[in-house]
Write an enzyme that holds these catalytic residues in place. Sequence first.
Site, short mmCIF file in Angstrom:
data_model
loop_
_atom_site.label_atom_id
_atom_site.label_comp_id
_atom_site.label_asym_id
_atom_site.label_seq_id
_atom_site.Cartn_x
_atom_site.Cartn_y
_atom_site.Cartn_z
CG HIS A 1 47.04 7.07 -102.64
ND1 HIS A 1 47.28 8.23 -101.94
CD2 HIS A 1 46.66 6.16 -101.71
CE1 HIS A 1 47.05 8.03 -100.66
NE2 HIS A 1 46.67 6.77 -100.50
CB ILE A 2 45.87 1.70 -106.49
CG1 ILE A 2 47.26 1.13 -106.86
CG2 ILE A 2 45.40 2.74 -107.48
CD1 ILE A 2 47.25 0.26 -108.12
NE ARG B 1 54.42 7.13 -83.29
CZ ARG B 1 53.19 7.55 -83.50
NH1 ARG B 1 52.92 8.80 -83.32
NH2 ARG B 1 52.23 6.73 -83.86
CB ILE C 1 49.30 -1.66 -92.94
CG1 ILE C 1 47.81 -1.30 -93.00
CG2 ILE C 1 49.83 -1.96 -94.34
CD1 ILE C 1 47.50 0.03 -93.68
CB ALA D 1 53.30 5.38 -95.45
NE ARG D 2 47.69 9.88 -96.23
CZ ARG D 2 46.95 8.78 -96.40
NH1 ARG D 2 47.42 7.75 -97.07
NH2 ARG D 2 45.72 8.73 -95.93
CD GLU E 1 49.01 10.90 -103.14
OE1 GLU E 1 50.08 10.29 -102.98
OE2 GLU E 1 47.90 10.41 -102.91
C1 GLV Z 1 44.76 5.37 -97.88
O1 GLV Z 1 45.78 5.91 -98.18
C2 GLV Z 1 44.19 5.42 -96.57
O2 GLV Z 1 44.71 6.17 -95.71
O3 GLV Z 1 43.20 4.73 -96.33
#
Ligand code: GLV
Length: 325
Positions: free
Chosen positions: A286-287, A178, A157, A238-239, A268
């Site tokens: 988160h879309i 990394r 990504i 990302a997260r 979340e």
């Molecule tokens: C979405 O956040 C995924 O990890 O696919």
Amino acid sequence: MRQKILIARAVFPEVIARLAQHFDVTSNQDDVLWTPSQLIEQLQGMQGVFTTGSERIDAALLAACPMLKICANMAVGYNNFDLDAMTAAGVLGTNAPDVLTETTADFGFALLMATARRVAESEHFLRAGLWTRWRYDMFTGSDIHGATLGILGMGRIGQGIARRGALGFGMKVIYHNRSRLDAATEAQCQATYVSKQDLLKTADHLVLVLPYSASSHHAIGAAELAQMKPTATLVNIARGGIVDDAALAVALRNKAIAAAGLDVFEGEPKVHPDLLTVPNVVLTPHIASATVPTRLAMANLAADNLIGYLLKGKPLTALNAAAPR
Ligand code: GLV
């Protein structure tokens, strides 16, 4: 006898129908959010589970579900899996990579542009009836074209975002990861490897695309935000947990950085209350992978992993090499 699988959250009916051709399927189309003990209860006697990234698969669950052989995540991220515990228990984990790469990179760019050009903030202003005249400095943001795009985490990504920036917008792309990419991939993305410190100091726009783990927890906190340019924007697709949301809210309020775009949050669907009160942040639920074809492809890949592993011993995108139970 047909094997049994649980689909832990609501999903496309056509994917349930596909799975039902091969398994006895229990699905959760009411989308009930089960507690860990309710999930364990639902999983009794099941060989496979279709998860969405929200369901925690850990040692306690694995011990309580001795029939379980595979957990297939409809997500590329798999921080809901304790992969070591799964390997130790002989349970395979799979994720859903590749099929969401371009869609998610598109969204990273959408959020970056909305953030840098203050799209959400100005729209709220207009809807509130506050637009009475033009002004030379009204919602002035920062340019995307020609700016320096920093990317932290340079997997598939990240590379998609780099290509969009370099080829589409003439940006100078720098990244930290990394491990450094090979020269051919760097050339394809027109991206230059830099230290994390140089990335923070030099980027006009910083996009986070790294996986969440103990080592990436709060990779962007108060100290890192302090190193960024006061004109910089930060985007997290990302997260949650990679950014210290409380520290970010302070940095946004103090204009230590110009703006942020967040698709993911610590804890979340709860959002840190301070983020809801600062104007210079764009918040989305988160879309990043949410287009119909991509979400369908992700669900079908999770289904293919269940079918491949439980019927033929051949998953498509295995995360671990679990000696089967
Ligand atoms: C979405 O956040 C995924 O990890 O696919």
